[in-house]
Design a protein around this motif. Structure first.
Motif, mmCIF file in Angstrom:
data_model
loop_
_atom_site.group_PDB
_atom_site.id
_atom_site.type_symbol
_atom_site.label_atom_id
_atom_site.label_comp_id
_atom_site.label_asym_id
_atom_site.label_seq_id
_atom_site.Cartn_x
_atom_site.Cartn_y
_atom_site.Cartn_z
ATOM 1 N N GLU A 80 55.398 38.073 3.701
ATOM 2 C CA GLU A 80 56.746 38.640 3.620
ATOM 3 C C GLU A 80 57.587 38.094 4.775
ATOM 4 N N ALA A 132 54.674 29.450 -8.860
ATOM 5 C CA ALA A 132 54.560 29.492 -7.398
ATOM 6 C C ALA A 132 55.872 29.077 -6.746
ATOM 7 N N ILE A 136 47.664 28.983 -1.566
ATOM 8 C CA ILE A 136 48.981 29.194 -2.174
ATOM 9 C C ILE A 136 49.196 30.671 -2.470
ATOM 10 N N SER A 137 48.149 31.351 -2.917
ATOM 11 C CA SER A 137 48.247 32.796 -3.157
ATOM 12 C C SER A 137 48.572 33.543 -1.863
ATOM 13 N N THR A 173 47.845 37.459 6.826
ATOM 14 C CA THR A 173 49.032 37.311 5.983
ATOM 15 C C THR A 173 49.634 38.656 5.588
ATOM 16 N N ARG A 175 62.263 32.894 -4.455
ATOM 17 C CA ARG A 175 62.727 34.287 -4.451
ATOM 18 C C ARG A 175 62.704 34.886 -3.045
ATOM 19 N N LYS A 176 61.770 34.431 -2.233
ATOM 20 C CA LYS A 176 61.661 34.962 -0.880
ATOM 21 C C LYS A 176 62.833 34.530 0.004
ATOM 22 N N GLU A 207 58.876 29.338 -8.040
ATOM 23 C CA GLU A 207 59.822 30.441 -8.246
ATOM 24 C C GLU A 207 59.555 31.571 -7.258
ATOM 25 N N GLY A 208 58.275 31.858 -7.022
ATOM 26 C CA GLY A 208 57.927 32.911 -6.069
ATOM 27 C C GLY A 208 58.378 32.573 -4.662
ATOM 28 N N MET A 209 58.230 31.324 -4.264
ATOM 29 C CA MET A 209 58.669 30.902 -2.942
ATOM 30 C C MET A 209 60.194 30.997 -2.819
ATOM 31 N N LEU A 213 51.850 22.951 -6.435
ATOM 32 C CA LEU A 213 52.594 24.159 -6.775
ATOM 33 C C LEU A 213 52.992 24.136 -8.244
ATOM 34 N N LEU A 265 52.207 32.967 -0.856
ATOM 35 C CA LEU A 265 53.134 33.772 -1.653
ATOM 36 C C LEU A 265 53.098 35.247 -1.267
#
Length: 203
Positions: A114, A145, A107-108, A78, A151-152, A147-149, A141, A111
């Motif tokens: 990239e 989590a 999940i970590s 990853t 944002r990408k 929100e993190g997804m 989720l 996230l």
């Protein structure tokens, strides 16, 4: 062992596309050797070896529990940036997340991937959430989590209608404001796109 070592040292470049074969044998015969060669293949500058590591480490999670060695190899993979390698990880991460002992770890790791501006990676990234045996369950989720997804996805010029739409369908009820913030962030980012930008039209 000799074949695995020579593949690791890039002494057999024509056989790199078959690197999954000895790696699968090590998975069944020796945990230490599997981790050693799997980690080496995952870090290899030769992409064929990394793809082989991804294919072996991610296989059969729907039928058996993942091992700590496989998860360690996944962790290394990853951190790669090549789309050809990363796109092979998402279904494995989805299947891994279905195992209670590995849900948070999967999940970590998801996230931590990239995706940059890659259309193909964004498509696969959105497609990892769902109800199938190789998908991350939406209810696994938490809002952070999600929100993190989301944002990408801000920098991706074009989002696949089906996969992105399905992703939003699954998570909008869990974090509705985060979905709104994604659209707002994309609108703001669109103002920064130059007409001479080499990427496809941002939409």
């Amino acid at each position: 062992r000799s074949l695995s070592q020579r593949l690791e040292l890039n002494e057999l470049p024509r056989l790199s596309c078959y690197a999954a074969v000895p790696l699968m044998a090590w998975r069944d015969r020796g945990a230490a050797e599997f981790l050693s060669f799997g980690a080496a293949f995952a870090r290899s500058p030769r992409q064929e070896l990394a793809v082989a590591a991804a294919a072996v480490a991610a296989s059969d999670f729907t039928y058996r529990s993942a091992t700590s060695a496989e998860v360690e190899i996944f962790t290394i993979l990853t951190q790669r940036t090549e789309p050809w390698i990363l796109v092979n990880l998402f279904h494995g991460l989805g299947a891994l997340s279905r195992q209670a002992q590995w849900t948070k770890k999967a999940i970590s790791l998801l996230l931590g991937v990239e995706i940059g501006k890659s259309y193909g990676l964004a498509e696969a990234f959105c497609g990892v959430v769902g109800t199938g045996p190789m998908n991350v369950r939406p209810d696994a989720l938490n809002p952070a989590a999600i929100e993190g997804m989301l944002r990408k996805l801000v920098l991706v010029h074009e989002l696949d209608g089906y996969h992105f739409g399905t992703f939003v369908y699954h998570i909008c009820g869990l974090a509705p404001l985060a979905v709104v913030e994604l659209f707002e962030a994309r609108l703001e980012h669109a103002k920064c796109i130059s007409a001479e930008d080499d990427w496809p039209v941002y939409q």
